[in-house]
Design a protein around this motif. Structure first.
Motif, PDB file in Angstrom:
ATOM      1  N   GLY A 112      17.623  -2.368 -22.509  1.00 51.28           N
ATOM      2  CA  GLY A 112      18.611  -3.012 -23.352  1.00 51.28           C
ATOM      3  C   GLY A 112      17.878  -3.697 -24.492  1.00 51.28           C
ATOM      4  O   GLY A 112      16.730  -3.370 -24.795  1.00 51.28           O
ATOM      5  N   GLN A 113      18.530  -4.662 -25.075  1.00 52.57           N
ATOM      6  CA  GLN A 113      17.873  -5.398 -26.150  1.00 52.57           C
ATOM      7  C   GLN A 113      16.898  -6.403 -25.548  1.00 52.57           C
ATOM      8  O   GLN A 113      17.303  -7.346 -24.885  1.00 52.57           O
ATOM      9  N   ARG A 114      15.634  -6.186 -25.713  1.00 51.85           N
ATOM     10  CA  ARG A 114      14.531  -7.012 -25.193  1.00 51.85           C
ATOM     11  C   ARG A 114      14.418  -7.015 -23.676  1.00 51.85           C
ATOM     12  O   ARG A 114      13.567  -7.685 -23.112  1.00 51.85           O
ATOM     13  N   VAL A 115      15.299  -6.352 -22.990  1.00 52.31           N
ATOM     14  CA  VAL A 115      15.212  -6.311 -21.530  1.00 52.31           C
ATOM     15  C   VAL A 115      15.120  -4.878 -21.029  1.00 52.31           C
ATOM     16  O   VAL A 115      15.673  -3.959 -21.634  1.00 52.31           O
ATOM     17  N   THR A 116      14.377  -4.732 -19.928  1.00 51.94           N
ATOM     18  CA  THR A 116      14.238  -3.438 -19.259  1.00 51.94           C
ATOM     19  C   THR A 116      14.373  -3.679 -17.766  1.00 51.94           C
ATOM     20  O   THR A 116      13.787  -4.628 -17.238  1.00 51.94           O
TER      21      THR A 116
END
Lengths: 114, 112
Positions: free
Chosen positions: B59-63
């Motif tokens: 996702g945005q800045r998250v994995t």
């Protein structure tokens, strides 16, 4: 959280009193849930409802009663409050058990039983 | 990871570093996993989810990484910011037949 509201935000009650926590959602979600959150235990499911007039026990139902006469409301009642029921209570809703994007939670009710 | 005893495990990271939060799940039948973020005084908020037919989702800045062999889930936050300070916990579900089960959470503290 827009769409799911809990009231009251804070409540102090005495041991033995009956107290009702309210939950209202505006998405017409079929499923609604009540969780309590305590340090060291995380979120524990108290009761859930798959539809109006259908409710089921969760992990920690003792001392609690729920009803769901309308899809949008799912009140939680402590019939005779005990100090062990001091906790933060969260209501959640979803379109199904798994949820698309999980469950949507309310802001919580912090209940203190003295 | 999961909490032990009465205290949440805490992860402290420097602002700008990457964070990795771990979660071990218990049910081998679980096929849907979610990471939630909970800020102080607020309800849990959805961050990202993953189904068991995937092992990674971004996702945005998250994995989120899923290892079904060892029943392990991790959340990676890139370039951690002060606003990321919160309690993070995972949830697991099994084929939509039962309610989600939530882990106990990890507190992320970002050092500015």
């Amino acid at each position: 959280d827009a769409g799911i509201t809990q009231s009251p935000r804070y409540k102090i009650t005495e041991t033995g009193r009956q107290v009702t926590l309210m939950c209202h959602q505006t998405w017409s979600h079929s499923y609604m849930f009540w969780y309590r959150q305590d340090l060291g235990h995380g979120l524990r499911l108290i009761y859930y409802s798959a539809a109006a007039d259908i409710t089921d026990k969760g992990e920690v139902p003792d001392g609690y009663v729920v009803s769901r006469s309308k899809t949008e409301n799912f009140p939680l009642t402590l019939e005779s409050a005990t100090r062990s029921q001091t906790s933060v209570y969260f209501c959640a809703s979803s379109g199904n058990f798994a949820g698309n994007y999980g469950y949507t939670f309310g802001s919580g009710t912090r209940l203190t039983v003295v | 990871g999961e909490s032990v005893g009465l205290h949440l495990p805490t992860l402290s990271v420097q602002e700008g570093d990457n964070s990795i939060i771990n979660c071990a799940y218990s049910n081998s039948a679980s096929d849907y996993f979610i990471w939630y973020k909970q800020e102080s005084g607020k309800g849990p908020q959805f961050i990202i989810d993953i189904r068991s037919n995937m092992d990674k989702r971004q996702g945005q800045r998250v994995t989120v990484l899923l290892n079904k062999t060892v029943k392990h889930l991790s959340l990676q936050i890139a370039a951690t910011q002060p606003g990321d300070s919160a309690v993070y916990f995972c949830a697991e579900g099994a084929s939509g037949n039962t309610p989600l089960v939530f882990g106990k959470g990890t507190r992320l503290s970002v050092i500015a």
